[in-house]
Design a protein around this motif. Sequence first.
Motif, PDB file in Angstrom:
ATOM      1  N   SER A 194       0.821  -1.205   0.000  1.00 41.27           N
ATOM      2  CA  SER A 194       0.000   0.000   0.000  1.00 41.27           C
ATOM      3  C   SER A 194       0.855   1.255   0.000  1.00 41.27           C
ATOM      4  N   LEU A 195       0.245   2.349  -0.445  1.00 37.49           N
ATOM      5  CA  LEU A 195       0.916   3.647  -0.391  1.00 37.49           C
ATOM      6  C   LEU A 195       1.082   4.071   1.061  1.00 37.49           C
ATOM      7  N   PRO A 196       1.967   5.018   1.339  1.00 38.97           N
ATOM      8  CA  PRO A 196       2.139   5.503   2.715  1.00 38.97           C
ATOM      9  C   PRO A 196       0.822   6.041   3.285  1.00 38.97           C
ATOM     10  N   LYS A 197       0.674   5.923   4.600  1.00 44.30           N
ATOM     11  CA  LYS A 197      -0.554   6.331   5.288  1.00 44.30           C
ATOM     12  C   LYS A 197      -0.908   7.789   4.999  1.00 44.30           C
ATOM     13  N   ALA A 198       0.070   8.664   4.900  1.00 39.20           N
ATOM     14  CA  ALA A 198      -0.204  10.082   4.621  1.00 39.20           C
ATOM     15  C   ALA A 198      -0.881  10.245   3.259  1.00 39.20           C
ATOM     16  N   MET A 199      -0.451   9.473   2.280  1.00 38.63           N
ATOM     17  CA  MET A 199      -1.077   9.539   0.951  1.00 38.63           C
ATOM     18  C   MET A 199      -2.499   8.984   1.001  1.00 38.63           C
ATOM     19  N   GLU A 200      -2.685   7.891   1.729  1.00 35.32           N
ATOM     20  CA  GLU A 200      -4.031   7.326   1.852  1.00 35.32           C
ATOM     21  C   GLU A 200      -4.963   8.296   2.571  1.00 35.32           C
ATOM     22  N   ASN A 201      -4.444   8.994   3.576  1.00 39.92           N
ATOM     23  CA  ASN A 201      -5.258   9.999   4.274  1.00 39.92           C
ATOM     24  C   ASN A 201      -5.643  11.146   3.337  1.00 39.92           C
ATOM     25  N   LYS A 202      -4.725  11.548   2.462  1.00 40.65           N
ATOM     26  CA  LYS A 202      -5.015  12.591   1.475  1.00 40.65           C
ATOM     27  C   LYS A 202      -6.107  12.117   0.513  1.00 40.65           C
ATOM     28  N   ILE A 203      -6.035  10.874   0.086  1.00 42.36           N
ATOM     29  CA  ILE A 203      -7.058  10.302  -0.805  1.00 42.36           C
ATOM     30  C   ILE A 203      -8.417  10.362  -0.124  1.00 42.36           C
ATOM     31  N   LEU A 204      -8.493   9.923   1.118  1.00 40.62           N
ATOM     32  CA  LEU A 204      -9.757   9.944   1.854  1.00 40.62           C
ATOM     33  C   LEU A 204     -10.267  11.364   2.052  1.00 40.62           C
ATOM     34  N   SER A 205      -9.360  12.285   2.286  1.00 45.15           N
ATOM     35  CA  SER A 205      -9.741  13.691   2.455  1.00 45.15           C
ATOM     36  C   SER A 205     -10.375  14.244   1.182  1.00 45.15           C
ATOM     37  N   ILE A 206      -9.790  13.919   0.043  1.00 41.53           N
ATOM     38  CA  ILE A 206     -10.340  14.368  -1.241  1.00 41.53           C
ATOM     39  C   ILE A 206     -11.728  13.775  -1.444  1.00 41.53           C
ATOM     40  N   ILE A 207     -11.860  12.484  -1.202  1.00 44.58           N
ATOM     41  CA  ILE A 207     -13.150  11.816  -1.390  1.00 44.58           C
ATOM     42  C   ILE A 207     -14.213  12.430  -0.480  1.00 44.58           C
ATOM     43  N   LEU A 208     -13.865  12.654   0.773  1.00 41.44           N
ATOM     44  CA  LEU A 208     -14.832  13.187   1.741  1.00 41.44           C
ATOM     45  C   LEU A 208     -15.115  14.672   1.548  1.00 41.44           C
ATOM     46  N   SER A 209     -14.381  15.333   0.648  1.00 39.71           N
ATOM     47  CA  SER A 209     -14.665  16.745   0.376  1.00 39.71           C
ATOM     48  C   SER A 209     -15.952  16.896  -0.437  1.00 39.71           C
ATOM     49  N   TYR A 210     -16.481  15.792  -0.927  1.00 35.19           N
ATOM     50  CA  TYR A 210     -17.748  15.799  -1.662  1.00 35.19           C
ATOM     51  C   TYR A 210     -18.857  15.471  -0.668  1.00 35.19           C
ATOM     52  N   PRO A 211     -19.752  16.422  -0.397  1.00 36.99           N
ATOM     53  CA  PRO A 211     -20.762  16.227   0.660  1.00 36.99           C
ATOM     54  C   PRO A 211     -21.732  15.078   0.388  1.00 36.99           C
ATOM     55  N   GLU A 212     -21.866  14.656  -0.850  1.00 33.86           N
ATOM     56  CA  GLU A 212     -22.780  13.558  -1.179  1.00 33.86           C
ATOM     57  C   GLU A 212     -22.206  12.186  -0.801  1.00 33.86           C
ATOM     58  N   VAL A 213     -20.924  12.146  -0.483  1.00 35.41           N
ATOM     59  CA  VAL A 213     -20.229  10.885  -0.229  1.00 35.41           C
ATOM     60  C   VAL A 213     -20.045  10.661   1.264  1.00 35.41           C
ATOM     61  N   THR A 214     -20.345   9.435   1.683  1.00 37.39           N
ATOM     62  CA  THR A 214     -20.087   9.056   3.070  1.00 37.39           C
ATOM     63  C   THR A 214     -19.370   7.714   3.101  1.00 37.39           C
ATOM     64  N   SER A 215     -18.766   7.448   4.201  1.00 35.53           N
ATOM     65  CA  SER A 215     -18.197   6.137   4.518  1.00 35.53           C
ATOM     66  C   SER A 215     -17.311   5.518   3.440  1.00 35.53           C
ATOM     67  N   PRO A 216     -16.245   6.205   3.011  1.00 33.21           N
ATOM     68  CA  PRO A 216     -15.334   5.506   2.101  1.00 33.21           C
ATOM     69  C   PRO A 216     -14.727   4.313   2.842  1.00 33.21           C
ATOM     70  N   HIS A 217     -14.668   3.177   2.184  1.00 30.31           N
ATOM     71  CA  HIS A 217     -14.131   1.976   2.824  1.00 30.31           C
ATOM     72  C   HIS A 217     -13.506   1.069   1.763  1.00 30.31           C
ATOM     73  N   HIS A 218     -12.876   0.011   2.222  1.00 33.67           N
ATOM     74  CA  HIS A 218     -12.163  -0.916   1.346  1.00 33.67           C
ATOM     75  C   HIS A 218     -11.167  -0.184   0.440  1.00 33.67           C
ATOM     76  N   LEU A 219     -10.471   0.797   1.007  1.00 36.01           N
ATOM     77  CA  LEU A 219      -9.463   1.531   0.243  1.00 36.01           C
ATOM     78  C   LEU A 219      -8.263   0.616   0.010  1.00 36.01           C
ATOM     79  N   ARG A 220      -7.900   0.476  -1.249  1.00 32.97           N
ATOM     80  CA  ARG A 220      -6.709  -0.277  -1.623  1.00 32.97           C
ATOM     81  C   ARG A 220      -5.870   0.614  -2.530  1.00 32.97           C
ATOM     82  N   THR A 221      -4.598   0.707  -2.214  1.00 39.65           N
ATOM     83  CA  THR A 221      -3.687   1.540  -2.995  1.00 39.65           C
ATOM     84  C   THR A 221      -2.418   0.743  -3.285  1.00 39.65           C
ATOM     85  N   ARG A 222      -1.751   1.131  -4.357  1.00 36.00           N
ATOM     86  CA  ARG A 222      -0.480   0.485  -4.685  1.00 36.00           C
ATOM     87  C   ARG A 222       0.208   1.266  -5.801  1.00 36.00           C
TER      88      ARG A 222
END
Length: 94
Positions: A14-42
């Motif tokens: 997986s990518l470093p935790k800081a990058m994964e946190n940035k990905i989740l932050s971008i996703i959650l910046s959309y108010p219509e989206v909740t509960s991102p899960h099963h994140l897989r990175t590489r």
Amino acid sequence: GLIKPCIDELLEKSLPKAMENKILSIILSYPEVTSPHHLRTRHIGNHIAIEVHIRMDGEMTLNNAHEITKQIEASLKEEFGKDTHIGIHMESVK
């Protein structure tokens, strides 16, 4: 020092935790989206791959949900590069 990054890529580490946190932050910046899960990175060569499941209102039209995922993809590619592989699986809010 040269071998470890190659092994990490082969093992699809997986990518470093800081990058994964940035990905989740971008996703959650959309108010219509909740509960991102099963994140897989590489890493894939010089690029990265992001796969994630998101939840949205089940009453939303498919067209609207698709537009939001396209916007999320564009934001992630702007942050991580235009050749980033992105897979978003949509689910309705439970």
